[in-house]
Design an enzyme around this catalytic site. Structure first.
Site, PDB file in Angstrom:
ATOM      1  N   SER A 146       0.811  -1.267  -0.126  1.00 25.88           N
ATOM      2  CA  SER A 146      -0.064   0.011  -0.018  1.00 25.88           C
ATOM      3  C   SER A 146       0.844   1.266   0.173  1.00 25.88           C
ATOM      4  CB  SER A 146      -0.912  -0.063   1.164  1.00 25.88           C
ATOM      5  OG  SER A 146      -1.553   1.097   1.396  1.00 25.88           O
ATOM      6  N   TYR A 161      -1.930   0.254  10.479  1.00 28.38           N
ATOM      7  CA  TYR A 161      -2.053  -0.315   9.003  1.00 28.38           C
ATOM      8  C   TYR A 161      -0.873   0.044   8.512  1.00 28.38           C
ATOM      9  CZ  TYR A 161      -3.713  -0.603   4.349  1.00 28.38           C
ATOM     10  OH  TYR A 161      -3.886  -1.093   2.901  1.00 28.38           O
TER      11      TYR A 161
END
Length: 169
Positions: A146, A161
């Site tokens: 990501s 995250y």
């Protein structure tokens, strides 16, 4: 359409973790379009998994949905084993499964932290460790990350995250 030597992945066998919806389903569709037999895992989206199998099974390749919670190392290992059993091996592993909890750091529970680390980091290691026993020369391991592993666009809610995505990067 049956296996065709003109398709770039004809005769290859792939496992995609978290493949029933979103980016994972897109990856599964592309692998199938390129001629690969594909197994994919899903945690709770049985309906989406069944729909994807029905959609893609008409392409002449084998498509298999495997229920496996990526937070459970044993389930990840079993999914690799079941892929090998049902497809006759595995040439491509795509670590795609991932979760995010958008809670501010100060209110994120230890259980939520542990689950994100288990799915986003530990499951990647477990899947690779189980799959490399079967992947031969020319095989591939792909791990989806990501942009949040490098930079988070908001002040709160994504720090853990981001940490997990930085870890796999």
């Amino acid at each position: 359409m049956t296996h065709s030597p003109t398709l770039p992945l004809s005769g290859r066998r792939a496992l995609v973790t978290g493949g029933s919806r979103g980016i994972g389903a897109g990856i599964v569709r592309r692998l199938v379009a390129d001629g690969a037999d594909v197994a994919f895992t899903y945690s709770t989206s049985a309906g989406a998994a069944d729909n994807l199998v029905a959609e893609l099974s008409t392409n002449g390749v084998k498509v298999v949905a495997l229920q496996a919670d990526s937070a459970d190392a044993g389930a990840v290992q079993a999914a690799v084993g079941e892929t090998v059993h049902q497809l006759g091996g595995v040439d491509i592993l795509v670590n795609n499964a991932g979760i995010a909890s958008l809670a501010p750091l100060e209110s994120l529970s230890l259980e939520e932290f542990d689950r994100m680390v288990a799915v986003n980091v530990r499951a990647v290691f477990v899947a690779i460790q189980a799959a490399v026993k079967h992947i031969t020369d020319g095989g591939r391991v792909i791990t989806i990350g990501s942009v949040n592993g490098d930079s988070v666009p908001v002040a709160a809610g994504l720090s853990v995250y981001a940490m997990t995505k930085a870890a796999v990067a």
